[in-house]
Design a protein around this motif. Structure first.
Motif: not given
Lengths: 649, 98
Positions: A116-131
């Motif tokens: 869960f943590l690994v997937v979350s980290a990936d997700f937020y990394r991508g999202e922060s880049q996008l934002f």
């Protein structure tokens, strides 16, 4: 098995139902075997019934190849869908996650939390880049805050409470820490823009988010400090600003108020930021050597007129704010010097609006810098009081002798308490001189062993004048101006040189007072030839018959406290330097008396420490003072170690 | 007292003691019997039969339950046990987990 066979979203539901059944059965078995559980199992070190049941479930259901992967993927997919905005069955999620927790914390961690943590980290990394690419700083922070709150909410709804720290750490790391620098320095919307536009909400958000990551706050602080310093530096070194001292100080106060408010509203009154603000102010206020003078001028302005019609509390607030700036000053003694001058002018010309305000400011200075700092200022007030009494006594005793002559008001000033003036007296008109002599006789009669000298450069006078068409005016002028005007009682025209000879007023002052008499529009009691703005040595002055004014009382340009001219400034500075010498010496002697023997560096440090409440002594000056003390045999150098000084008593 | 708040304990000889549920639950064993989600007969009928415990012992046990409740509320009194009952009482206590 039915769990394996169940399709799609039914998988979790089937799992949950089977788990509930298993649990119920397990409890029944445990209750039936209760006595065995209690007596037989501990003594033979076997696994208790309940635990055994859980282990069986774990090994045979959850950890079977097909279910383990599927369970994990399904859970993660559901979380992901919820992040995307879909509504999921949270109750089911909670039950399944609870099952994992019941099976032991290691099962929960291995099978769910870690992935869960690994997937979350990936997700937020991508999202922060996008934002960060498409949003400005404020918007980004809003989104980050929203995500963070979502995760916290998620934990409270269906995850183990222990996961909260872990998942928020992930969000903080990916969304804040990694983008921190870029956010703060973002153009047109970064920290500096927020500070300038008073965006309390955004700033508060930034503070709350950055507080969560290491170095977050210190980054904000550093950027803010350098911003304030830069701004303050521009403010204090801008030559435009230096033209109006009152405005200058007001601007400083505004800047401080603004940032104080930001810290208060957005930064939770954080001590760290308050200190940063203070240190930045200390830094840039002292960049301008005229700050103490300007602050005194500001106070002067406020106490002269600025506080009319303002309630007492507001006065206090203004004064408190000034004191705040005062605290930042390194050269407090210069402020004292100017303040004394301005206070003297205020007192002597009765320009002070409120004595209470004056006294309250002095009290504040006293609490800030100690008795020594204000004793002379207080002496000035006492002098004013005793002078009033003396004048009453004088008129009671001599009133009948004086008859219709001019009324005299004398302030007897203690030398030393008041700013020292060069005592070049001018020639007073005979009528005045007469009264003055009587007063002198009276005063010396009541107080023996004193010396009176007249400070004609500081007085003022009200004179009545009759002009060409018979209209009368009362003119409020300075003593010098009065002397000049009285000359015109006998003659209508006088040259500059004649006036200078008759009055013996120093030429600089004379020029100034003639200028205010002849050149000020609407107040030109005298007429000058040739007509021009400046006073020349060859000009001639005439009594202006055509003088007219709407008012009966006319106030003629009394010398208002102004910014000092360059030579005056130099002079004041020199005086201050001169005054500092004995203070430094006294500090050295005090220290050496206590320590007996001390090396040079330590003396300098101690002296600086002792005097920093008043000013920042220059090490070179301290060295000179030490040498002077050695010459005068207060100290001597140690014979072996030349760096050591010895106190000689 | 409501009927739901009572419990019937039956001794080996068939004597029935009707006591507070709260008092009976001083015993961990009885508590488990009455609260188990398994739907046992004991839970349904609020009746527990103890074929191993004789009437005088069960009486003593009921007295102990009440004493224990009272003791838990802070009053300190002596609980007297006749010496001849001691052994059997201890065995019962072990079983009832009190």
């Amino acid at each position: 098995m039915s769990i394996e066979a169940s399709q799609g979203s039914l998988f979790l539901e089937e799992l949950d139902r089977k788990w509930a059944e298993h649990n119920k059965a397990l409890q029944m078995i445990r209750d039936i075997l209760m006595y065995m559980d209690r007596t037989f199992i501990p003594s033979t070190h076997k696994t208790p019934v309940h635990e055994l049941g859980l282990n069986l479930w774990r090994d045979n259901i959850v950890h079977t190849m097909k279910i383990q992967m599927r369970l994990k993927d399904t859970l993660l997919e559901l979380v992901q869908r919820e992040r995307g905005g879909e509504v999921i069955n949270r109750g089911l999620m909670r039950n399944v996650v609870k099952m994992l927790m019941d099976l032991g914390s290691s099962v929960y961690q291995e099978d769910f939390e870690k992935p869960f943590l690994v997937v979350s980290a990936d997700f937020y990394r991508g999202e922060s880049q996008l934002f960060i690419e498409c949003c400005d700083c404020g918007e980004y922070l809003k989104k980050a805050e929203k995500r963070l709150n979502e995760e916290i909410e998620r934990v409270s709804h269906y995850l183990d409470a222990k996961s909260e720290v872990k998942i928020t750490n992930v969000v903080e790391k990916e969304m804040i820490e990694s983008q921190m620098n870029r956010l703060v320095h973002m153009e047109n919307s970064g920290l500096i823009n927020m500070l300038m536009d008073d965006k309390y909400e955004d700033l508060g958000r930034m503070y709350n988010l950055f507080r969560r990551v290491p170095n977050g706050l210190s980054l904000i602080r550093d950027v803010m400090t350098s911003h304030i310093r830069e701004m303050g530096k521009q403010l204090v070194t801008d030559p435009e600003r230096l033209k109006d001292p009152v405005d200058f100080v007001q601007r400083l106060l505004d800047v401080r108020d603004k940032h104080d408010k930001i810290i208060n509203l957005a930064f939770n009154n954080d001590k760290m930021f308050q200190n940063a603000l203070n240190s930045s102010f200390e830094y840039f206020i002292n960049l301008n050597s005229r700050s103490p003078e300007f602050m005194s001028l500001f106070v002067d302005d406020k106490l002269r007129k600025g506080l009319k019609g303002v309630s007492e509390e507001d006065v206090e607030i203004v004064l408190d704010k000034v004191m705040m700036l005062f605290r930042y000053l390194q050269e407090k003694d210069i402020f004292e010097k100017y303040y004394k001058q301005h206070l003297a002018k205020r007192l002597l010309s009765n320009k002070s609006v409120s004595e209470d305000a004056e006294r309250s400011l002095i009290l504040k200075l006293k609490t800030e810098c100690g008795y020594q700092f204000t004793s002379k200022l207080e002496g000035m007030f006492t002098d004013m009081k005793t002078s009033d009494d003396t004048m009453k006594g004088f008129y009671a005793a001599m009133g009948h002798e004086l008859g219709d002559g001019p009324t005299l008001g004398v302030h007897v000033l203690t030398t030393g308490s008041w700013p020292t003036q060069s005592t070049t007296t001018c020639n007073l008109p005979s009528e005045i001189l007469n009264v003055c002599c009587k007063f002198k006789a009276y005063y010396l009669g009541t107080h023996s062993g004193r010396r009176l000298t007249w400070q004609t450069n500081m007085g003022s006078a009200d004179i009545k004048a009759t002009f060409g068409r018979g209209q009368k005016h009362e003119l409020n002028v300075s003593t010098y101006q009065m002397c000049v005007l009285m000359l015109f009682n006998n003659r209508d025209g006088l040259s500059y040189r004649e006036i200078e000879q008759a009055t013996e007023i120093p030429s600089l002052d004379l020029k100034r007072c003639l200028q205010s008499l002849a050149c000020a529009r609407g107040k030109n009691v005298l007429r000058k030839e040739p007509m021009s703005k400046d006073i020349g040595e060859d000009d001639t002055f005439f009594f202006n018959d055509k003088f007219a004014s709407k008012f009966y009382k006319v106030k003629i340009g009394t010398v208002v406290a102004q910014k000092e001219s360059e030579p005056e400034k130099q002079e004041t500075r020199q005086k201050v330097e001169e005054d500092r010498k004995p203070q430094i010496e006294a500090a050295i002697v005090r220290i050496m008396k206590a320590r007996r023997v001390l090396d040079h560096n330590n003396i300098v440090a101690e002296v600086t420490k002792q005097l920093q409440l008043r000013f920042l002594p220059n090490p070179v000056v301290i060295k000179k003072r030490i040498e002077s003390l050695i010459e005068r045999e207060f100290l001597e150098r140690d014979k072996e170690d030349r760096k050591l000084y010895r106190y000689l008593a | 007292m409501k009927k739901e708040d009572t419990v019937k304990l039956i001794s080996a000889e068939g004597f029935e003691f009707i006591i507070d549920k709260n008092a009976a639950m001083v015993s961990q064993t009885i508590r488990n019997m009455l609260t188990s989600p398994g739907g046992f007969a004991e839970t349904e009928h609020r009746e527990v039969t103890f074929p191993e415990i004789s009437t005088p012992i069960l009486e003593k046990i009921c007295q102990y339950f009440y004493w224990s409740l009272q003791y838990a509320s802070g009053k300190e009194t002596e609980f007297y046990i006749e010496p001849e009952l001691t052994l059997e009482l201890m065995m019962a206590a072990n079983y009832l987990h009190t």
